[in-house]
Write a protein that holds these residues in place. Structure first.
Motif, PDB file in Angstrom:
ATOM      1  N   GLU A   1      67.683  -8.506 -49.495  1.00 40.87           N
ATOM      2  CA  GLU A   1      66.731  -7.716 -48.794  1.00 40.87           C
ATOM      3  C   GLU A   1      66.101  -6.580 -49.635  1.00 40.87           C
ATOM      4  OE1 GLU A   1      66.100  -8.064 -45.802  1.00 40.87           O
ATOM      5  OE2 GLU A   1      67.318  -9.529 -44.968  1.00 40.87           O
ATOM      6  N   PRO A   2      64.940  -6.147 -49.174  1.00 34.19           N
ATOM      7  CA  PRO A   2      64.342  -5.235 -50.268  1.00 34.19           C
ATOM      8  C   PRO A   2      64.537  -3.679 -49.795  1.00 34.19           C
ATOM      9  CG  PRO A   2      62.957  -5.864 -48.160  1.00 34.19           C
ATOM     10  CD  PRO A   2      63.985  -6.785 -48.060  1.00 34.19           C
ATOM     11  N   PRO A   3      64.862  -2.861 -50.868  1.00 34.13           N
ATOM     12  CA  PRO A   3      65.217  -1.619 -50.661  1.00 34.13           C
ATOM     13  C   PRO A   3      64.419  -0.779 -49.477  1.00 34.13           C
ATOM     14  CG  PRO A   3      64.647  -1.873 -53.119  1.00 34.13           C
ATOM     15  CD  PRO A   3      64.259  -3.298 -52.393  1.00 34.13           C
ATOM     16  N   GLY A   4      65.390  -0.158 -48.741  1.00 35.67           N
ATOM     17  CA  GLY A   4      64.725   0.742 -47.704  1.00 35.67           C
ATOM     18  C   GLY A   4      64.645   0.038 -46.348  1.00 35.67           C
ATOM     19  N   ARG A   5      65.130  -1.403 -46.158  1.00 31.23           N
ATOM     20  CA  ARG A   5      65.161  -2.052 -44.820  1.00 31.23           C
ATOM     21  C   ARG A   5      66.479  -1.696 -44.366  1.00 31.23           C
ATOM     22  NH1 ARG A   5      64.705  -8.426 -43.238  1.00 31.23           N
ATOM     23  NH2 ARG A   5      64.741  -7.952 -41.171  1.00 31.23           N
TER      24      ARG A   5
ATOM     25  N   HIS B   1      67.939  -5.344 -39.435  1.00 31.91           N
ATOM     26  CA  HIS B   1      68.737  -6.728 -39.503  1.00 31.91           C
ATOM     27  C   HIS B   1      70.297  -6.715 -39.440  1.00 31.91           C
ATOM     28  CE1 HIS B   1      69.319 -10.523 -42.502  1.00 31.91           C
ATOM     29  NE2 HIS B   1      69.721 -10.578 -41.265  1.00 31.91           N
ATOM     30  N   LEU B   2      70.794  -7.295 -38.487  1.00 33.76           N
ATOM     31  CA  LEU B   2      72.240  -7.203 -38.321  1.00 33.76           C
ATOM     32  C   LEU B   2      72.872  -8.169 -38.836  1.00 33.76           C
ATOM     33  CD1 LEU B   2      74.958  -5.986 -37.197  1.00 33.76           C
ATOM     34  CD2 LEU B   2      74.108  -7.068 -34.735  1.00 33.76           C
TER      35      LEU B   2
ATOM     36  N   LYS C   1      77.382  -0.019 -51.434  1.00 31.90           N
ATOM     37  CA  LYS C   1      77.029   0.153 -52.750  1.00 31.90           C
ATOM     38  C   LYS C   1      75.317  -0.607 -52.766  1.00 31.90           C
ATOM     39  CE  LYS C   1      81.274   0.332 -55.022  1.00 31.90           C
ATOM     40  NZ  LYS C   1      82.285  -0.259 -56.125  1.00 31.90           N
ATOM     41  N   ALA C   2      75.388  -1.765 -51.976  1.00 30.49           N
ATOM     42  CA  ALA C   2      74.009  -2.152 -52.057  1.00 30.49           C
ATOM     43  C   ALA C   2      72.977  -1.647 -51.006  1.00 30.49           C
ATOM     44  CB  ALA C   2      73.940  -3.853 -51.899  1.00 30.49           C
ATOM     45  N   GLY C   3      73.488  -0.676 -50.474  1.00 32.65           N
ATOM     46  CA  GLY C   3      72.489  -0.045 -49.720  1.00 32.65           C
ATOM     47  C   GLY C   3      72.470  -0.417 -48.163  1.00 32.65           C
ATOM     48  N   ALA C   4      73.357  -1.083 -47.738  1.00 34.61           N
ATOM     49  CA  ALA C   4      73.680  -1.478 -46.259  1.00 34.61           C
ATOM     50  C   ALA C   4      74.561  -0.627 -45.436  1.00 34.61           C
ATOM     51  CB  ALA C   4      74.070  -2.883 -46.298  1.00 34.61           C
ATOM     52  N   ARG C   5      74.583  -0.466 -44.200  1.00 38.94           N
ATOM     53  CA  ARG C   5      75.278   0.411 -43.474  1.00 38.94           C
ATOM     54  C   ARG C   5      76.521  -0.566 -42.981  1.00 38.94           C
ATOM     55  NH1 ARG C   5      78.502   3.263 -40.662  1.00 38.94           N
ATOM     56  NH2 ARG C   5      77.956   4.919 -39.644  1.00 38.94           N
ATOM     57  N   PRO C   6      77.545  -0.624 -43.112  1.00 37.05           N
ATOM     58  CA  PRO C   6      78.907  -1.289 -42.621  1.00 37.05           C
ATOM     59  C   PRO C   6      79.186  -0.633 -41.278  1.00 37.05           C
ATOM     60  CG  PRO C   6      79.743   0.278 -44.479  1.00 37.05           C
ATOM     61  CD  PRO C   6      78.164   0.383 -44.504  1.00 37.05           C
ATOM     62  N   VAL C   7      79.607  -1.401 -40.431  1.00 39.34           N
ATOM     63  CA  VAL C   7      80.172  -1.032 -39.159  1.00 39.34           C
ATOM     64  C   VAL C   7      81.265  -1.552 -38.940  1.00 39.34           C
ATOM     65  CG1 VAL C   7      78.028   0.095 -38.068  1.00 39.34           C
ATOM     66  CG2 VAL C   7      78.627  -2.335 -37.739  1.00 39.34           C
ATOM     67  N   ALA C   8      82.359  -1.230 -38.100  1.00 38.71           N
ATOM     68  CA  ALA C   8      83.524  -2.020 -37.843  1.00 38.71           C
ATOM     69  C   ALA C   8      83.252  -3.089 -36.810  1.00 38.71           C
ATOM     70  CB  ALA C   8      84.603  -0.979 -37.224  1.00 38.71           C
ATOM     71  N   SER C   9      84.091  -3.956 -36.825  1.00 42.52           N
ATOM     72  CA  SER C   9      83.926  -5.232 -35.733  1.00 42.52           C
ATOM     73  C   SER C   9      84.336  -4.760 -34.574  1.00 42.52           C
ATOM     74  CB  SER C   9      84.960  -6.353 -36.134  1.00 42.52           C
ATOM     75  OG  SER C   9      84.713  -6.941 -37.385  1.00 42.52           O
ATOM     76  N   ALA C  10      85.395  -3.694 -34.259  1.00 36.98           N
ATOM     77  CA  ALA C  10      85.680  -3.140 -32.884  1.00 36.98           C
ATOM     78  C   ALA C  10      84.224  -2.431 -32.349  1.00 36.98           C
ATOM     79  CB  ALA C  10      86.816  -2.205 -33.114  1.00 36.98           C
ATOM     80  N   MET C  11      83.586  -1.794 -33.048  1.00 38.59           N
ATOM     81  CA  MET C  11      82.449  -1.356 -32.664  1.00 38.59           C
ATOM     82  C   MET C  11      81.354  -2.223 -32.083  1.00 38.59           C
ATOM     83  SD  MET C  11      79.723   1.260 -34.350  1.00 38.59           S
ATOM     84  CE  MET C  11      80.837   2.397 -35.019  1.00 38.59           C
ATOM     85  N   LEU C  12      81.316  -3.328 -32.865  1.00 36.67           N
ATOM     86  CA  LEU C  12      80.288  -4.412 -32.363  1.00 36.67           C
ATOM     87  C   LEU C  12      80.935  -5.160 -31.215  1.00 36.67           C
ATOM     88  CD1 LEU C  12      77.806  -6.118 -32.750  1.00 36.67           C
ATOM     89  CD2 LEU C  12      79.216  -7.610 -34.113  1.00 36.67           C
ATOM     90  N   LEU C  13      82.183  -5.143 -30.986  1.00 36.12           N
ATOM     91  CA  LEU C  13      82.789  -5.932 -29.860  1.00 36.12           C
ATOM     92  C   LEU C  13      82.650  -5.025 -28.721  1.00 36.12           C
ATOM     93  CD1 LEU C  13      86.028  -7.379 -31.530  1.00 36.12           C
ATOM     94  CD2 LEU C  13      84.302  -8.644 -30.377  1.00 36.12           C
ATOM     95  N   LYS C  14      82.557  -3.615 -28.687  1.00 40.77           N
ATOM     96  CA  LYS C  14      82.406  -2.657 -27.906  1.00 40.77           C
ATOM     97  C   LYS C  14      81.034  -2.838 -27.019  1.00 40.77           C
ATOM     98  CE  LYS C  14      86.005   0.557 -28.987  1.00 40.77           C
ATOM     99  NZ  LYS C  14      86.406   2.144 -29.550  1.00 40.77           N
ATOM    100  N   ARG C  15      79.828  -2.987 -28.389  1.00 42.44           N
ATOM    101  CA  ARG C  15      78.805  -3.098 -27.780  1.00 42.44           C
ATOM    102  C   ARG C  15      78.644  -4.220 -27.226  1.00 42.44           C
ATOM    103  NH1 ARG C  15      74.899  -3.868 -26.107  1.00 42.44           N
ATOM    104  NH2 ARG C  15      72.842  -3.189 -26.486  1.00 42.44           N
TER     105      ARG C  15
END
Length: 447
Positions: free
Chosen positions: A410-414, A327-328, A431-445
């Protein structure tokens, strides 16, 4: 009848009317005052009449009649001014009154009203004569009306008598018809009574037949019950014989079952003895578990980020989105203001949502784009693109808080990936278990 208090000969201003002004004359006087009223200036009017200066003549005569009559009687100067207007309007009548010879063909009420206003010599007599003439005319008119009313009442009486006669004849005719109808009804009633008597006799006969039928039915019922008891007894005997035959069949089959069960028990006991002799342990590992591989759920977004790829390599984002059920969550304005801040907000939203739609189609991941809606003056008219959920924060709630709420939901583990350059947002979702990525990385993708 006429009193004089001084004055020259031919002057009627000293004369006084010793009786009330006749109604007809008074109405004509009020009309004369109302007609001459409009020709006077506001200063020439008495103080109590100035409020009616702008009224129309008919309306003025209706609402200010008493006040004008009183002012004409008490204010000599006002009466003289009205008299001048009357002389201008009716010079012939005024001249005839001054000469003492009013026109014979003139209306006595008009002559008396003009005399009351102009006050020539002998005006009191003219007013009194007009009043008497009006009374005579009223009396004659009342007499004519009385005679006409009497004639009308006589005609109505004749019509009423004629109507009474016709109604009497009609009622007599109706009475005769009613008598004939009553006689017919009496005949029908007598016939109905005879029919009732015949019906009662038929009913008694029917009751007797019903009693006979009931007795016959009772006897048939008794016979049927006897037959039923006999059949039940035979049915019991048949069921007993059937049960005996079934029991015999079960006993024959139970011998074969016993032999088969004995053989099966022998085989099972032999197998258990062989297992004890060989000392075989219970099976706890399956062959497929011996193959070395990564199982679903064993690798987390942090494990992927720890690989040899660079922290800013868009391939990391590809690996994260390739996880099952990824989930993005995108911080919309944070990404657009990082990539293309010079564009208007509406075009920023449309460009980002179009790129996210392509990304969702390529990866199959769930994509949610969050925009700050606190400063919106009205709801945004926007059709979300295919595969992208678009959310605006409510008044009093920031987009950062809405993103944290989405992550906590979201449920734990997703696998949940949050694209934002805001450090506070990144720390909170981590802290809530999500993976943050920079906006620049998304723009490059996306590019």
């Amino acid at each position: 009848m006429v009193e004089t208090t001084g004055g020259g000969p031919g002057d009627g201003t000293a004369e006084v009317l010793d009786r009330p002004l006749p109604d007809g004359v008074r109405r004509r006087v009020v009309q004369i005052v109302s007609d001459g009223f409009g020709g006077l200036t506001l200063g020439e009017l008495p103080a109590q009449l100035r409020q009616y200066a702008r009224f129309a003549p008919n309306r003025r005569a209706k609402f200010a009649g008493n006040a004008m009559a009183a002012a004409l009687e008490t204010d000599t100067l006002f009466r003289q001014r009205i008299g001048e207007k009357l002389r201008e309007a009716q010079p012939e009548l005024a001249g005839a009154l001054d000469s003492g010879s009013p026109p014979p063909a003139a209306d006595p009420l008009d002559v008396a009203a003009a005399a009351y206003v102009l006050r020539p010599a002998g005006w009191v007599k003219l007013v009194a004569a007009a009043g008497e003439e009006a009374q005579r005319a009223d009396a004659e008119r009342a007499d004519e009306e009385s005679r006409a009313e009497l004639e009308r009442l006589r005609e109505e009486l004749d019509r009423a008598r004629e109507q009474t006669r016709s109604d009497t004849e009609r009622l007599r005719t109706e009475l005769d018809a009613a008598k004939k109808e009553a006689e017919s009804l009496h005949r029908k009633l007598r016939a109905a009574l005879s029919d009732v008597k015949r019906g009662e006799a038929a009913l008694r006969k029917l009751q007797a037949e019903m009693e006979a039928g009931r007795a016959e039915g009772q006897s048939l019922l008794s016979a049927a019950e006897s037959e039923s008891r006999r059949l039940k007894a035979r049915l019991g005997e048949t069921e007993a014989a059937l049960e005996a035959s079934r029991r015999a069949a079960r006993e024959g089959r139970s011998v074969e079952d016993m032999r088969l069960r004995l053989l099966l028990d022998t085989v099972l006991d032999a197998a258990q003895g062989l297992r004890r002799e060989l000392a075989l342990p219970p099976v706890s590992v399956r062959p497929a578990e011996t193959v070395d591989a990564v199982e679903p759920g064993r690798m987390t977004p942090k494990d992927i980020a720890a690989r040899a790829l660079s922290e800013h390599d868009p391939a990391i984002l590809n690996q994260l989105l390739a996880l099952p059920q990824a989930h993005l969550v995108v911080d919309g304005y944070n990404v657009t203001k990082t990539g293309y801040p010079q564009m208007p907000l509406e075009k920023q939203r449309l460009r980002l949502l179009g790129q996210l739609s392509q990304l969702a189609a390529q990866t199959g991941a769930e994509v949610t784009c969050v925009f700050d809606g606190a400063e919106l003056a009205a709801p945004v008219l926007l059709a979300p693109p295919r595969g992208v959920r678009v959310l605006f924060s409510k008044p009093g709630v920031t987009a950062d808080e809405l993103i944290r709420q989405l992550v906590r939901a979201e449920p734990p583990g997703r696998p949940v990936i949050v694209a934002s350059t805001d450090r506070e947002v990144a720390d909170g979702v981590a802290k809530a278990g999500a993976r943050p990525v920079a906006s620049a990385m998304l723009l490059k993708r996306l590019s």
